[in-house]
Design a protein around this motif. Structure first.
Motif, PDB file in Angstrom:
ATOM      1  N   GLY A 304       0.820  -1.200   0.000  1.00  0.00           N
ATOM      2  CA  GLY A 304       0.000   0.000   0.000  1.00  0.00           C
ATOM      3  C   GLY A 304       0.857   1.254   0.000  1.00  0.00           C
ATOM      4  O   GLY A 304       2.086   1.195  -0.093  1.00  0.00           O
ATOM      5  N   ALA A 306       1.529   4.919   2.100  1.00  0.00           N
ATOM      6  CA  ALA A 306       1.320   5.641   3.360  1.00  0.00           C
ATOM      7  C   ALA A 306       0.383   6.822   3.160  1.00  0.00           C
ATOM      8  O   ALA A 306       0.421   7.503   2.136  1.00  0.00           O
ATOM      9  CB  ALA A 306       2.661   6.119   3.914  1.00  0.00           C
ATOM     10  N   THR A 310      -6.148   2.485   2.828  1.00  0.00           N
ATOM     11  CA  THR A 310      -5.612   1.126   2.722  1.00  0.00           C
ATOM     12  C   THR A 310      -4.404   0.947   3.633  1.00  0.00           C
ATOM     13  O   THR A 310      -4.276  -0.066   4.326  1.00  0.00           O
ATOM     14  CB  THR A 310      -5.221   0.810   1.268  1.00  0.00           C
ATOM     15  OG1 THR A 310      -6.393   0.837   0.444  1.00  0.00           O
ATOM     16  CG2 THR A 310      -4.582  -0.552   1.158  1.00  0.00           C
ATOM     17  N   SER A 311      -3.515   1.925   3.663  1.00  0.00           N
ATOM     18  CA  SER A 311      -2.338   1.850   4.532  1.00  0.00           C
ATOM     19  C   SER A 311      -2.734   1.813   5.996  1.00  0.00           C
ATOM     20  O   SER A 311      -2.170   1.045   6.789  1.00  0.00           O
ATOM     21  CB  SER A 311      -1.407   3.037   4.269  1.00  0.00           C
ATOM     22  OG  SER A 311      -0.282   2.992   5.112  1.00  0.00           O
ATOM     23  N   ARG A 312      -3.722   2.627   6.376  1.00  0.00           N
ATOM     24  CA  ARG A 312      -4.189   2.595   7.768  1.00  0.00           C
ATOM     25  C   ARG A 312      -4.773   1.226   8.103  1.00  0.00           C
ATOM     26  O   ARG A 312      -4.575   0.692   9.205  1.00  0.00           O
ATOM     27  CB  ARG A 312      -5.227   3.702   7.993  1.00  0.00           C
ATOM     28  CG  ARG A 312      -4.617   5.107   8.056  1.00  0.00           C
ATOM     29  CD  ARG A 312      -5.634   6.144   8.453  1.00  0.00           C
ATOM     30  NE  ARG A 312      -6.569   6.434   7.371  1.00  0.00           N
ATOM     31  CZ  ARG A 312      -6.355   7.345   6.425  1.00  0.00           C
ATOM     32  NH1 ARG A 312      -5.214   8.022   6.398  1.00  0.00           N
ATOM     33  NH2 ARG A 312      -7.249   7.576   5.485  1.00  0.00           N
ATOM     34  N   GLN A 315      -1.882  -1.118   8.683  1.00  0.00           N
ATOM     35  CA  GLN A 315      -1.186  -0.829   9.935  1.00  0.00           C
ATOM     36  C   GLN A 315      -1.987  -1.325  11.138  1.00  0.00           C
ATOM     37  O   GLN A 315      -1.413  -1.836  12.111  1.00  0.00           O
ATOM     38  CB  GLN A 315      -0.926   0.668  10.046  1.00  0.00           C
ATOM     39  CG  GLN A 315       0.123   1.182   9.065  1.00  0.00           C
ATOM     40  CD  GLN A 315       0.227   2.696   9.060  1.00  0.00           C
ATOM     41  OE1 GLN A 315      -0.530   3.388   9.739  1.00  0.00           O
ATOM     42  NE2 GLN A 315       1.167   3.218   8.296  1.00  0.00           N
ATOM     43  N   SER A 322       3.846  -0.621   3.426  1.00  0.00           N
ATOM     44  CA  SER A 322       3.367   0.669   2.931  1.00  0.00           C
ATOM     45  C   SER A 322       4.559   1.505   2.481  1.00  0.00           C
ATOM     46  O   SER A 322       5.484   1.748   3.268  1.00  0.00           O
ATOM     47  CB  SER A 322       2.587   1.426   4.008  1.00  0.00           C
ATOM     48  OG  SER A 322       1.355   0.802   4.285  1.00  0.00           O
ATOM     49  N   HIS A 324       6.508   4.800   1.744  1.00  0.00           N
ATOM     50  CA  HIS A 324       6.418   6.155   2.295  1.00  0.00           C
ATOM     51  C   HIS A 324       6.253   7.188   1.188  1.00  0.00           C
ATOM     52  O   HIS A 324       5.731   8.286   1.422  1.00  0.00           O
ATOM     53  CB  HIS A 324       7.654   6.461   3.139  1.00  0.00           C
ATOM     54  CG  HIS A 324       7.721   5.653   4.403  1.00  0.00           C
ATOM     55  ND1 HIS A 324       6.815   5.815   5.424  1.00  0.00           N
ATOM     56  CD2 HIS A 324       8.557   4.661   4.800  1.00  0.00           C
ATOM     57  CE1 HIS A 324       7.094   4.976   6.404  1.00  0.00           C
ATOM     58  NE2 HIS A 324       8.156   4.263   6.055  1.00  0.00           N
TER      59      HIS A 324
END
Length: 389
Positions: A304, A306, A310-312, A315, A322, A324
């Protein structure tokens, strides 16, 4: 048996079949009506012969509006042989206009459900066009009794701050539904040897992703390959087929059957590409795509970006990777740190997750249809708010 009239903007969308299968599994009778898209001929969908409302073209908003206008003018005759529905579900904004008209036919007076799984960039414009479209959405949604959406970020970033709709919300994630699959059917994990393989499956519409992956795989000199499957949005690419053919480490294998072939295609890749720049900063940052759930169900490690929903999501579950920043250097750094041990750990983190997080069960389908049944039998919006919370 609950009878649902399902109005869709694109009969060729594989997600339409999934939704119909879910409604059938939940015990509902479904009548399907919608528009054809592109050159694809639509046959029966989950044993339903759809009512054809006309033809639309991908990426041509004005043409779609004209097609909806024509369909509105002849809707009473188009649906003359359709039995009275208990509920009308409108998938996308333009279908909400048709749902309003359909609900007034004869003695139908059926409650409307608005299914909105993407926020089109035109709705987010701050000019007169955007304001007019949001006004139209508010107007058309006045008779809607329930909003179905697939990501909480759509509510947080659009429906609530723009004060678009005042109705209960049902979160229905894009989980995999396999009506005929056995509960323990899983794919065999790919052998952990190079080249690493990234799978980008589904609706292929992001030119920036295609160019980024092409640049990265060339720089990796064959240590990483990308497998593409699904339906390219040709209107979004200069020449998709030629571009892929000229890239040594990109491989396009065309469409696939969903969900029948998911296990097979995900067993061929190590990673699932869940990044989308198609509407970066807006819809692309807020959605939770189908490929996220599909890949995780079959053990593909998601990649994904950041700052996105989707990144959240990744996580919160401590899974996947993810980036950066969306650059070749970021991908080089990620894969430069990978070895068989770290990959197996990342894959184990995915497969250890409860499968109900990725897969919709028949119990979920029955609950979904029960909500709609209560909606059909209630005239009180607050009662629906309780069951949809």
């Amino acid at each position: 048996m609950l009878h649902i009239l399902y109005l869709v903007h694109d009969l060729t969308d594989p997600a339409v079949r999934r939704r119909i299968s879910m409604l059938h599994a939940g015990g509902a009778l479904v009548t399907l009506a919608g528009f054809t898209r592109g050159q694809v001929k639509v046959a029966r969908i989950d044993n339903i012969e759809p009512v054809n409302l006309g033809h639309t073209s991908d990426g041509k908003f004005a043409q779609r509006l004209l097609a909806v206008g024509r369909a509105l003018c002849k809707l009473s005759s188009t649906l003359r042989n359709v039995a009275k529905p208990d509920v009308i579900i409108a998938r996308n904004l333009e279908m909400l206009a048709l749902a309003n008209r359909a609900s007034t036919l004869g003695d139908w007076n059926a409650p409307i459900v608005y299914e909105c799984l993407d926020i089109h960039r035109m709705l987010l414009r701050q000019d007169i066009i955007g304001r007019c479209l949001r006004f139209a959405e508010r107007l058309l949604a006045r008779r809607a009794r329930l909003l179905i959406t697939s990501s909480p970020a759509f509510v947080d970033n659009y429906f609530t701050p723009f004060n678009v709709l005042d109705m209960p919300v049902m979160l229905l994630e894009n989980k995999v539904f396999r009506p005929t699959a056995s509960p323990d059917q899983m794919s065999q994990p790919i052998a952990t040897t190079t080249p690493w393989k990234i799978g980008w499956f589904g609706a292929l519409r992001c030119r920036r992703s295609l160019e980024l992956l092409a640049d990265f795989t060339r720089r990796s000199k064959g240590q990483v390959e990308v497998i593409l499957r699904g339906r390219p949005a040709y209107s979004e690419f200069d020449n998709f087929d030629r571009f892929v053919a000229e890239e040594p480490y990109l491989h396009f294998y065309g469409p696939y059957k969903n969900p029948e072939e998911l296990a097979a295609i995900y067993s061929e890749v190590h990673f699932s590409w869940t990044i989308d720049f198609f509407e970066a900063g807006q819809n692309s940052d807020w959605l939770l795509p189908n490929r996220l759930y599909e890949g995780c169900l079959y053990g593909a490690v998601p990649i994904g970006l950041a700052g996105t929903q989707t990144s959240r999501f990744l996580q919160e579950r401590n899974i996947g990777f993810s980036l950066h920043e969306p650059t070749v250097d970021a991908l080089v750094s990620l894969f430069g740190q990978l070895d068989e041990k770290s990959f197996l750990q990342a894959q184990s983190n995915v497969t250890a997750q409860p499968r109900e997080g990725w897969e919709c069960t028949e119990k979920d389908c029955r609950s979904f249809v029960d909500h709609l049944r209560q909606l059909a039998g209630s005239t009180d919006k607050r009662a629906i708010r309780k069951i949809a919370a």
